[in-house]
Design a protein around this motif. Structure first.
Motif: not given
Ligand SMILES: [Zn+2]
Lengths: 121, 454
Positions: B381, B371-372, B369, B383, B376
């Protein structure tokens, strides 16, 4: 449905696209650690590609994978020549399909290993 | 909460049918009619070698199975996935030969047959029963049909399914009875480093203090997604995460495009040798078996093998041991969550009488991910529309193009294990040269052994 081909870029390929305007189309994956150019492939074209290369397949992300290295190399060369990711690039590659298939047949038996030190394994 | 401990072997005791005393072994083999083991062939390509089954049976991986099954047992396995002793078992296992070989051997019930491998004595088979099979019938019933097994079988099995073709390509005469290894094969490098038959594996667990351990099935060189799966699945356990992660690779007949077995084993070993999961917590082993790709059926065998090796838990993913779309992609998880009645399981295999003791840990997927900014779990997660999947074929493409995969996709040392064997075979994946050498050399050498002729 549209499919995709991802052209991975290492340092020498990044050098090759400098000044072509393709730099802006660069996408990254995995926190910037993988750089690639993504080509859109209409379904009828991807069918044509799959017919030429029986090992090729569409993965879960709709990307054409397991394409011969020779095909990917020719594709990248035409991308650079035409400074484009459009349909005319794949058309140009299909002009040389017999030659690419000959190379692809050889690479199903032998690919020279990269020159890296593996003594620690 | 009750602390878990190492489960008993399936069936109660580990099978050990290996004679290690040379005098006793010679006495057993002397005077027997001999037969050179032949691989099961399909279109000129070996797709199974029964030596692998004999090894896995005699060293206890398949406990309590101790030989080539008699007719009634094969029927019972096909109908209910139970042995005559009641214990759960998924696959018919038989020693099959052609009519011509059967006639020229001239053996029958009560005889002992010496089985040779690579020109040397290897094992004996004490024949209890001789009978005929219909390979098409066995193949069909082994994997199921949409009519008989509507819960999970979606389309009929056909020539594109490698496991189905193993059974379909079998010879029609079965010699049933116990196997005994009389000449222990020696594993070639690097297989010797990863050979942990159940008894030895249980010893290793004891030494490491692995009260709990979770098994990871593999036929692949690990990428970071596999590593994330192993690390995270291991958080199950009892009052603490599992103490050990047991990687158990299935080693057997290969298909073009697979990674070489040597790279699979050394690639997994690189994960612990270079500290991505420390060796106190992670260990790499293998089982000899020509994979049948039976998804839920195969998962039963995996559970049995790893319980016999001493594991308390087993990871099962989507499309476990699957090829094509014959089974529902969740078939294995359905089996271990609620059972599949048409295959003999009104309840999960660890909740039926004479079932397994190993605990399933059904897992979804891992991806990156952005964003993370980490690997994930798909069910954690939020997203999802940003997911970046680590598909095996994506990485294979990278490898084939000679691009060094970044450490976030595949660990540098794991990639080097691929390249090490690429240098040996001239190819990063299984090619015709690899198949030819594998067929000739197998994974073992046999020490010379003199026996008197029958
Ligand atoms: Zn996220």
């Amino acid at each position: 449905m549209v499919h995709y081909i991802g052209l991975l870029l290492d340092d020498s390929r990044l050098e090759a696209i400098k000044g072509t305007g393709l730099e802006e189309k660069l996408t990254t994956l995995f926190g910037g650690q993988v750089k690639q150019l993504i080509m859109e492939v209409p379904e009828e074209v991807s069918k044509k590609i799959l017919a030429e290369f029986p090992n090729a397949r569409i993965d879960s992300r709709s990307f054409l994978e397991d394409l011969p290295v020779a095909f990917k190399r020719a594709l990248f060369q035409e991308v650079v020549n035409k400074k484009s990711l459009g349909a005319e690039v794949i058309e140009a590659v299909f002009q040389k399909i017999d030659e690419i298939k000959d190379l692809a047949a050889k690479e199903s038996e032998y690919i020279p290993p990269p020159d890296i030190d593996t003594s620690e394994i | 909460m009750v602390l878990l401990k190492t489960p008993p072997p399936h069936g109660g005791n580990l099978v050990d049918r290996v004679v290690r005393n040379p005098d006793r072994a010679k006495k057993m083999a002397d005077g027997c009619v001999a037969f050179d083991i032949k691989p099961t062939m399909l279109d000129g390509v070996p797709i199974r070698n029964v030596y692998r089954e004999i090894m896995s049976i005699c060293y206890g991986f398949f406990s309590p199975v101790d030989g080539s099954m008699v007719r009634n047992e094969v029927e019972r396995v096909l109908e209910e996935r139970r042995l005559l002793s009641e214990w759960v078992f998924p696959y018919p296992l038989v020693f099959d030969i052609s009519e011509e070989d059967y006639k020229s051997l001239g053996v029958g019930e009560g005889d002992r047959l010496l089985l040779r491998l690579k020109g040397q004595p290897f094992a004996v088979l004490d024949i209890d029963e001789v009978y005929k099979i219909d390979p098409v019938d066995i193949a069909t019933r082994t994997f199921g049909t949409p009519e008989r097994n509507p819960e999970v079988v979606k389309v009929p099995f056909d020539k594109k399914h490698p496991g189905y073709m193993i059974y379909r390509s079998m010879q029609p005469v079965v010699l049933a009875g116990k196997y005994t290894i009389v000449n222990e094969p020696k594993f070639r490098n690097p297989f010797d480093k990863f050979w942990f038959p159940p008894a030895k594996c249980r010893e290793a667990f004891k030494e490491k203090g692995w009260r709990t351990a979770i098994a990871h099935q593999t036929r692949n060189v690990p990428h970071v997604g596999h590593e994330a799966l192993m690390k995270n699945a291991a958080y199950t356990g009892d009052v603490e995460p599992c103490r050990g992660i047991l990687v158990n690779a299935i080693i057997g007949a290969k298909r073009r495009g697979d990674y070489p077995d040597e790279a699979i084993l050394e690639g997994h070993a690189a994960v612990n040798r270079f500290g991505y999961i420390k060796p106190e917590r992670h260990m790499v082993t293998f089982t000899l078996w020509d994979m049948r790709y039976g998804n839920p059926i195969e998962s039963l065998l995996h559970g049995i093998i790893r319980q016999n090796m001493g594991c308390t838990h087993h990871m099962f993913g989507r499309d476990h041991a699957a090829v094509g779309e014959y089974y529902d992609m969740y078939a294995t998880q359905i089996l271990w969550t609620k059972g599949i009645p048409s295959f003999g399981f009104e309840a999960p295999p660890n909740e039926v009488d004479y079932g397994l003791k190993i605990i399933p840990q059904n897992m979804a997927e891992f991806w990156y991910c952005p964003k993370c900014q980490e690997m994930v779990y798909s069910e954690t997660c939020g997203h999802v529309d940003m997911k970046q999947k680590l598909s095996g074929s994506f990485i294979r493409g990278m490898v084939a193009e000679g691009i060094f995969p970044p450490n976030i996709i595949m660990r540098n040392e794991v990639y080097k294990a691929i390249v090490k064997w690429w240098k040996v075979y001239g190819y990063p994946f299984v090619n015709p040269k690899y198949l030819e050498e594998k067929d000739k050399n197998l994974e073992v050498d046999l020490p010379p052994m003199e026996v008197s002729k029958g």
